[in-house]
Design a protein around this motif. Structure first.
Motif, PDB file in Angstrom:
ATOM      1  N   THR A  95      -8.235   4.500  -9.338  1.00 50.06           N
ATOM      2  CA  THR A  95      -8.828   3.413  -8.566  1.00 50.06           C
ATOM      3  C   THR A  95      -9.149   2.253  -9.493  1.00 50.06           C
ATOM      4  O   THR A  95      -9.765   2.427 -10.544  1.00 50.06           O
ATOM      5  CB  THR A  95     -10.114   3.883  -7.858  1.00 50.06           C
ATOM      6  OG1 THR A  95      -9.783   4.971  -6.981  1.00 50.06           O
ATOM      7  CG2 THR A  95     -10.722   2.753  -7.042  1.00 50.06           C
TER       8      THR A  95
ATOM      9  N   SER B 102      -3.767   3.206  -7.451  1.00 49.81           N
ATOM     10  CA  SER B 102      -2.435   3.117  -8.054  1.00 49.81           C
ATOM     11  C   SER B 102      -1.583   4.304  -7.635  1.00 49.81           C
ATOM     12  O   SER B 102      -2.038   5.237  -6.957  1.00 49.81           O
ATOM     13  CB  SER B 102      -2.549   3.095  -9.585  1.00 49.81           C
ATOM     14  OG  SER B 102      -2.877   4.385 -10.065  1.00 49.81           O
ATOM     15  N   ALA B 103      -0.314   4.281  -8.078  1.00 51.24           N
ATOM     16  CA  ALA B 103       0.622   5.378  -7.781  1.00 51.24           C
ATOM     17  C   ALA B 103       0.181   6.683  -8.427  1.00 51.24           C
ATOM     18  O   ALA B 103       0.604   7.763  -8.025  1.00 51.24           O
ATOM     19  CB  ALA B 103       2.019   5.002  -8.250  1.00 51.24           C
TER      20      ALA B 103
ATOM     21  N   LEU C  30      -0.140  -1.815  -6.879  1.00 50.13           N
ATOM     22  CA  LEU C  30      -1.481  -2.381  -6.942  1.00 50.13           C
ATOM     23  C   LEU C  30      -1.515  -3.752  -7.581  1.00 50.13           C
ATOM     24  O   LEU C  30      -2.345  -4.605  -7.243  1.00 50.13           O
ATOM     25  CB  LEU C  30      -2.432  -1.433  -7.683  1.00 50.13           C
ATOM     26  CG  LEU C  30      -2.335  -1.317  -9.208  1.00 50.13           C
ATOM     27  CD1 LEU C  30      -3.614  -0.677  -9.740  1.00 50.13           C
ATOM     28  CD2 LEU C  30      -1.136  -0.509  -9.640  1.00 50.13           C
TER      29      LEU C  30
ATOM     30  N   LYS D 281       0.836  -1.205   0.000  1.00 49.97           N
ATOM     31  CA  LYS D 281       0.000   0.000   0.000  1.00 49.97           C
ATOM     32  C   LYS D 281       0.867   1.251   0.000  1.00 49.97           C
ATOM     33  O   LYS D 281       0.590   2.209  -0.727  1.00 49.97           O
ATOM     34  CB  LYS D 281      -0.921   0.001   1.221  1.00 49.97           C
ATOM     35  CG  LYS D 281      -2.092  -0.968   1.130  1.00 49.97           C
ATOM     36  CD  LYS D 281      -2.962  -0.860   2.375  1.00 49.97           C
ATOM     37  CE  LYS D 281      -4.169  -1.786   2.281  1.00 49.97           C
ATOM     38  NZ  LYS D 281      -4.996  -1.717   3.519  1.00 49.97           N
TER      39      LYS D 281
ATOM     40  N   LYS E 178       2.295   1.678  -3.268  1.00 56.74           N
ATOM     41  CA  LYS E 178       1.224   1.703  -4.272  1.00 56.74           C
ATOM     42  C   LYS E 178       1.482   0.690  -5.395  1.00 56.74           C
ATOM     43  O   LYS E 178       1.315   0.980  -6.580  1.00 56.74           O
ATOM     44  CB  LYS E 178       1.049   3.115  -4.849  1.00 56.74           C
ATOM     45  CG  LYS E 178       0.653   4.153  -3.805  1.00 56.74           C
ATOM     46  CD  LYS E 178       0.238   5.446  -4.429  1.00 56.74           C
ATOM     47  CE  LYS E 178      -0.056   6.529  -3.399  1.00 56.74           C
ATOM     48  NZ  LYS E 178      -0.938   6.129  -2.323  1.00 56.74           N
TER      49      LYS E 178
END
Length: 268
Positions: free
Chosen positions: A208, A203-204, A173, A168, A171
């Motif tokens: 979403t 994501s970075a 994902l 997290k 990031k």
């Protein structure tokens, strides 16, 4: 194994590009194309000298022989050659990638408990070189290998929670979407349910994404999902679901000719 050092900038960049292409093509499940990239990397190495990525070419060629062609003796030889070249290289920048990919073949041929420790070694090398994307991949594979090799579930659950926290933070994902299904299974086994059935992942770039949408686009992730769901259903005696998941796994495996993971090869 005494080769001159690669100094031509264009060849060094070509090695970087080919290594990236190999990973992208493997990720997409186009496994018949993989020898093109590693053969070219080996050819450049033999003609223009050793770069930090040269050992990786030999390791990845070994992986191709073991995982796709099931030629274990040849594949293991190339992996050991790549690791020997890595030790001779003056640069440590690519050690994490080399160790990480060597673990794939070694999981087929060495005890899972010891081969899995290579992912921890690769994680340490990745963090030391600042390669956080690779570090998260290594952490994922280390925790998953610990599960399949029979680690203590309470300790593993704590390790997995820490890995999710790191994913997290960075990031990552894609790795998180892979990992969450394993985390849910382990938490269920220890009597916890802290992770919801499906999650939206940021994501970075602030986008979403739905967890299921990410997994459904990647053959390797789908194979892992079907296998994990089969195992979880079997452990909890949900036999109809287990049969359905097993059918999906083998159907996709026959279509892609890829097992999804060396761990599944050992278990099956």
């Amino acid at each position: 194994m005494s080769y001159p050092v690669m100094v031509d900038p264009s060849k060094i960049m070509a090695m970087e590009l080919l290594a990236q292409l190999y990973e992208l093509v493997a990720f997409a499940g186009e496994h018949t194309k993989l020898p093109i990239f590693v053969s070219k990397m080996i050819q450049i190495t033999l003609k223009h000298g050793m770069s930090p990525l040269s050992p990786l070419a030999f390791v990845q060629y070994g992986n191709y022989n073991v995982i796709i062609r099931r030629n274990y003796e040849v594949g293991y030889h190339y992996v050991k050659l790549g690791l020997a070249l890595m030790k001779q290289s003056p640069s440590r920048a690519k050690d994490c990638q080399i160790i990480f990919h060597s673990a794939y073949t070694r999981l087929h041929l060495e005890p899972m408990q010891t081969a899995g420790e290579l992912f921890l070694d690769a994680f340490k090398a990745a963090m030391k070189s600042g390669a956080t994307r690779y570090a998260m991949k290594c952490a994922y594979f280390y925790d998953v290998t610990c599960f399949w090799s029979g680690a203590n579930l309470e300790e593993l659950a704590r390790s997995m929670k820490e890995t999710i926290k790191q994913m997290k933070f960075h990031k990552n994902l894609l790795m998180m979407s892979f990992f969450l299904q394993n985390v849910r299974m382990v938490l269920r086994m220890v009597g916890e349910s802290a992770v919801p059935p499906q999650m939206d992942i940021i994501s970075a770039f602030g986008d979403t994404h739905n967890e299921a949408d990410l997994i459904d686009k990647i053959p390797g992730a789908m194979l892992a999902k079907h296998f994990n769901e089969f195992y979880e259903a079997y452990i909890f005696r949900e036999f109809d679901k287990a049969t359905d998941c097993a059918d999906k796994f083998f159907s996709l495996h026959n279509l892609t000719k890829f097992s999804g993971s060396p761990m599944y090869h050992r278990i099956l």
